[in-house]
Design a protein around this motif. Sequence first.
Motif, short mmCIF file in Angstrom:
data_model
loop_
_atom_site.label_atom_id
_atom_site.label_comp_id
_atom_site.label_asym_id
_atom_site.label_seq_id
_atom_site.Cartn_x
_atom_site.Cartn_y
_atom_site.Cartn_z
N GLN A 155 21.65 16.01 5.50
CA GLN A 155 20.90 16.15 6.74
C GLN A 155 19.75 17.13 6.56
OE1 GLN A 155 21.20 14.39 9.46
NE2 GLN A 155 19.54 15.50 10.48
N THR A 156 19.99 18.21 5.81
CA THR A 156 18.92 19.18 5.55
C THR A 156 17.79 18.53 4.78
OG1 THR A 156 20.54 20.97 5.52
CG2 THR A 156 18.41 21.40 4.48
N LEU A 157 18.13 17.68 3.81
CA LEU A 157 17.08 17.00 3.04
C LEU A 157 16.29 16.02 3.90
CD1 LEU A 157 18.95 16.29 -0.32
CD2 LEU A 157 17.25 18.03 0.16
N ARG A 158 16.97 15.35 4.84
CA ARG A 158 16.24 14.46 5.74
C ARG A 158 15.23 15.25 6.57
NH1 ARG A 158 21.57 12.31 6.55
NH2 ARG A 158 21.82 10.25 5.60
N GLU A 159 15.68 16.40 7.08
CA GLU A 159 14.76 17.20 7.90
C GLU A 159 13.62 17.78 7.08
OE1 GLU A 159 17.34 20.09 9.53
OE2 GLU A 159 18.36 18.70 10.91
N TYR A 165 14.13 22.76 -2.19
CA TYR A 165 14.48 23.65 -3.30
C TYR A 165 15.55 24.64 -2.85
CZ TYR A 165 10.38 22.18 -6.03
OH TYR A 165 9.46 21.48 -6.74
N ARG A 166 16.30 25.10 -3.85
CA ARG A 166 17.22 26.21 -3.67
C ARG A 166 16.93 27.24 -4.75
NH1 ARG A 166 20.43 27.26 0.62
NH2 ARG A 166 21.97 28.15 -0.79
N LEU A 167 16.60 28.47 -4.32
CA LEU A 167 16.30 29.52 -5.29
C LEU A 167 17.50 29.81 -6.17
CD1 LEU A 167 14.25 31.55 -6.31
CD2 LEU A 167 15.02 33.15 -4.56
N ALA A 178 17.10 25.03 -8.34
CA ALA A 178 17.40 23.60 -8.24
C ALA A 178 16.48 22.93 -7.23
CB ALA A 178 18.86 23.37 -7.85
N TYR A 179 16.14 21.66 -7.53
CA TYR A 179 15.36 20.83 -6.63
C TYR A 179 16.22 19.63 -6.27
CZ TYR A 179 11.78 17.57 -4.97
OH TYR A 179 11.04 16.69 -4.21
N TYR A 180 16.45 19.41 -4.97
CA TYR A 180 17.30 18.33 -4.47
C TYR A 180 16.42 17.26 -3.82
CZ TYR A 180 20.91 21.82 -5.10
OH TYR A 180 21.73 22.77 -5.61
N ARG A 181 16.82 16.02 -4.06
CA ARG A 181 16.01 14.92 -3.52
C ARG A 181 16.92 13.77 -3.11
NH1 ARG A 181 10.43 12.78 -6.32
NH2 ARG A 181 9.95 11.10 -4.86
N LEU A 182 16.63 13.20 -1.95
CA LEU A 182 17.37 12.02 -1.50
C LEU A 182 16.96 10.81 -2.35
CD1 LEU A 182 17.29 12.26 2.40
CD2 LEU A 182 19.26 12.50 0.91
#
Length: 611
Positions: A155-159, A165-167, A178-182
């Motif tokens: 849900q955070t990635l959708r928004e 990113y997470r430091l 880290a870099y997160y992607r849907l």
Amino acid sequence: MKALTTRIGKVYRKLRISQKLFLAFSLTIAVPAVLIAFLFIRTQETQLYRDAMASGSSHVARLDEQLRSRLTAMENASSTALTQKAFVDFIHTDMRSDGLRLVRFRQQQYEQMHNIIQSHELVSELSFYVDNPDVHEIWPEIYHYRRFAPQDYGQTLREAGGGAYRLFAYRDGDQTLAYYRLVRLQGQERRPTIMEVRAPHRDIFAELLSTDNGGDFFTVVLDAHEPERAVYHPGHPFASAAGLALGDILAAVQAQLDPLRQEQPLQVQVGDQTYYALYRYVAPLDAYIADIASRQTLMEGPRSWYTLTAAAALGLMLLILLLLSWASRRIFRRLDHVLISMRQVRKGNLDATIDTGLGTRGAGDEIDEVAVSYNSMLGELKQLMTQVVDKQLVAKNAQLHSLHSQINSHFLYNALESIRMQAEVQRQPAIAEALVALGAQLRYSMQWRSDTVALSEELANIRSYIQFISFMDGREIVLTADLPPEVLRYPIPKMSLQPIVENAVRHAAPPGAGVHIRITVQIEDEELLVEIRDDGVGIEPSLLRELQATLVDDSDAPIDTSTNGLGLANVHQRLQLNYGKRCGLWIDSVQGDYTCVTLRLPWHHANLGGW
């Protein structure tokens, strides 16, 4: 003449120390010379400050540009990985059904994906988290979604538009960005697929982690919300010099960071040190790159000018040496008494008060005020130490009471469970239920993970106690406690209701008869009132007066536990030690009718339940 001298001495003593020194200095010091020297040094400091701020701002801007380019490289790596549509499609299928398909996938799509990862220097790992029950977790690039934390991060990635990113990466602690992607959104009943690209801090922040980078400035990446989450070189001279105060410095800087004012330097005060900070906001990381330097380090240059000024002022100071010697002897003679008393206090003598020589209404200067305040502080310190010791003793007594029964606790649990199973096999449900209640009682009293529990946990323990006692005594003991949900979550000191209920069970009912115990709550004037009422025989008036007198006693003497456990007076003092004199217990009873014990707790308290 003697009376006049005495009067002048009293007036002089009432003067402030600053007034006495000003009177002595103003007789001999040339004010213009001091003023010119001060202005000259200030001019030099201002110029040094401007040069340092310009250099630091350029350095922060360069680091910001470098970091953004590396974040772009991570995003490009993720985009390249997503071009491998065959890889993504395969991990959403049944990977276990056909071993030959899995081998071909390893030789083709997986190898291509692995080569993509290896081709990017910054990327250490690239993983996919798939909500696919048939996924095969044999490579570090493919995991089931249940291994991803937090589970609702999709849900955070959708928004955030599909990427964030997470430091500090979830899986690799504080050493990885880290870099997160849907990747693919599943149906309503399943989680989305998320790709995680990780890069070590040592590669992403290579220039930042260099000890010789930034000149006099200490470079750090600060999380926008949590100052304790920061990336910096621990061996930097600034970090070594700051020591344990580094956390306070970073917290003070982080509290003033503002993305809308990032062009302006910050100035913070930590202890007796002043620090300057220049920063840039990195929106993708929701973090700041900051250069921090102490004023003492930046202003080392003008120290030579201070030396010259001190040498020039020394000549002038010689003129007033005799006058200052006379004044200082009178002033600091009394300070010596303060220092002697402080040394005795450091050795543990808290009775080393200072004799000021003033009457009850006598007045003096600041030194006299310090001495009077110091004497008062010693008295308060002794009282506070007594209260702290009492508080710790009460808490330790409560824990020791539980620890007495913790020897070989697992053996007791296993033994009770074995007996319960035998009772079930032999069709003795009453014995089995009683053993379950007893086991719950033992587990609750033996486990002290925290000094506080929710009201619902204490209430559950009381229900187990009532069930077990009813079985053992054969009496009908009824417990009624229909409380609202918001009160059930309320934290209270552990074992604060249990002793009261035990007293009601043991003493309220006539021999062989039952008793009805009712627990209710109400809120009055920001206070929570918990009433435990029974319809038993009540308390004799003389004993009731004795109990009430014990509860209103304001003495600080510690209360020992009774032979039957934690007594009512002990619970009362525990509450008062932690929440103040307004809180505690009150007992009301009518012989032959009822007994009611009321607990008074703060409804809103910063350290609610802490003791």
